[in-house]
Design an enzyme around this catalytic site. Structure first.
Site, PDB file in Angstrom:
ATOM      1  CG  HIS A 155      41.419  30.617  -7.362  1.00  0.00           C
ATOM      2  ND1 HIS A 155      40.110  29.971  -7.621  1.00  0.00           N
ATOM      3  CD2 HIS A 155      41.327  30.964  -5.991  1.00  0.00           C
ATOM      4  CE1 HIS A 155      39.417  30.054  -6.439  1.00  0.00           C
ATOM      5  NE2 HIS A 155      40.243  30.371  -5.446  1.00  0.00           N
ATOM      6  CG  HIS A 163      42.920  26.819  -8.319  1.00  0.00           C
ATOM      7  ND1 HIS A 163      43.353  28.199  -7.895  1.00  0.00           N
ATOM      8  CD2 HIS A 163      42.336  26.277  -7.153  1.00  0.00           C
ATOM      9  CE1 HIS A 163      43.359  27.988  -6.339  1.00  0.00           C
ATOM     10  NE2 HIS A 163      42.670  27.005  -6.277  1.00  0.00           N
ATOM     11  CD  GLU A 188      41.636  32.083  -1.956  1.00  0.00           C
ATOM     12  OE1 GLU A 188      41.246  31.623  -0.732  1.00  0.00           O
ATOM     13  OE2 GLU A 188      41.505  31.329  -3.011  1.00  0.00           O
ATOM     14  CD  GLU A 282      37.999  32.468  -1.451  1.00  0.00           C
ATOM     15  OE1 GLU A 282      37.930  31.731  -0.454  1.00  0.00           O
ATOM     16  OE2 GLU A 282      38.473  32.037  -2.753  1.00  0.00           O
TER      17      GLU A 282
END
Ligand code: MN
Ligand code: MN
Length: 298
Positions: A155, A163, A188, A282
């Site tokens: 994101h 986000h 991620e 991530e």
């Protein structure tokens, strides 16, 4: 030039230092609460704030589990543990995760998540199509005979916003956008075994929360909690553990009032559809004209 570049880099350095410490730890026998407390106090001691409660998600739980104030959940010897942590400096966020598991019998998904993340980092650049990044991630995962989780994505990040509107999928996707210079992203990959469903569903537990509206309720005590949440966490996620001004029973009761009045959203844990193990890796990166800077690089 990325707005908040220095802050992104400082937050990233702190988050990656803590992540590498966790990577080297034997988590078996520790409680989820001990892991959360350690990660979060390390982030604060190094000069950042927590961007969200540390997620300690075990085996088929892919994401969104954090410890309750009195949590007694203990990590088992062969558990696959995703530790996902967030640091921010003045609202500029580093979001990074590592999967820890001591049992070599379950190393494949963990190694694949790292390999897919490394592949993704090698193909991102200003103007890159998010679907092409997803395709690269999916390619690594399928070559290793594993399955990507198709409904979890990376994101874009904004100031005090986890986000920010754009997604980086973990598969090729019809919907796509282009990475823009000056933007920040988290990427991620989530990986399950080939007999997994490759999708997550909501579980029953909800122990991560975020403010969605500052509109007061009819309950003065709940309104005081609402003001505290805004002042301390902005609209970033928080845990019941972070409401230590209230005794745990009272905190739970007032939080319930805020969730029912829709001032606060409660996030459900996300569980692999076929109950199979999930691993995650991530990084956070910023897109620059000269290439990308991985703020959470080791
Ligand atoms: Mn994360
Ligand atoms: Mn993330």
């Amino acid at each position: 030039m990325t707005e908040g570049r220095e802050e992104y880099i400082k937050a990233g350095k702190i988050a990656s230092t803590v992540r590498e410490k966790v990577r080297g730890m034997d988590l078996a026998g520790k409680t989820a609460l001990e892991i959360c407390d350690m990660v979060e106090s390390d982030i604060r001691n190094m000069g950042a704030r927590c961007a969200f409660p540390t997620n300690v998600s075990i085996n088929e739980v892919a994401a969104h589990y954090t410890a309750e104030p009195d949590d007694e959940l203990v990590i088992g010897q062969d558990d696959t543990v995703k530790v996902d942590m967030g640091a921010h400096v003045d609202g500029y966020i580093a979001d990074t995760a590592v999967t820890v598991n001591a049992d070599p019998g379950h190393a494949e998904i963990t190694d694949t998540a790292e390999e897919a993340l490394a592949k993704a980092m090698s193909v991102v650049h200003s103007g890159a199509k998010t679907r092409d990044i997803g395709k690269a991630i999916e390619g690594v995962i399928k070559r290793n005979s594993c399955k990507p989780i198709a409904n979890l994505t990376g994101h874009s990040l904004g100031r005090y916003t986890i986000h920010a509107g754009k997604s980086i999928p973990n598969t090729w996707a019809i919907r796509s956008s282009n990475l823009g210079e000056g933007e920040a992203y988290a990427c991620e990959p989530f990986v399950t075994t080939k007999d997994g469903m490759g999708f997550v569903r909501d579980g029953k537990t909800k122990n991560i929360f975020a403010l969605v509206s500052r509109k007061n309720t009819k309950n003065d005590d709940a309104n005081r909690m609402l003001a505290y949440i805004w002042e301390n966490f902005n609209a970033l996620p928080f845990a019941r553990r972070w409401l230590a001004e209230w005794e745990p029973g009272k905190a739970a009761e007032l939080l319930d009032v805020l969730v029912k009045s829709k001032a606060v959203h409660a996030y459900a844990v996300l569980v692999e559809g076929a109950g199979k193990r999930v691993a995650q890796a991530e990084h956070t990166f910023i897109v620059e004209d000269s290439g990308i800077t991985i703020t959470t690089a080791a």
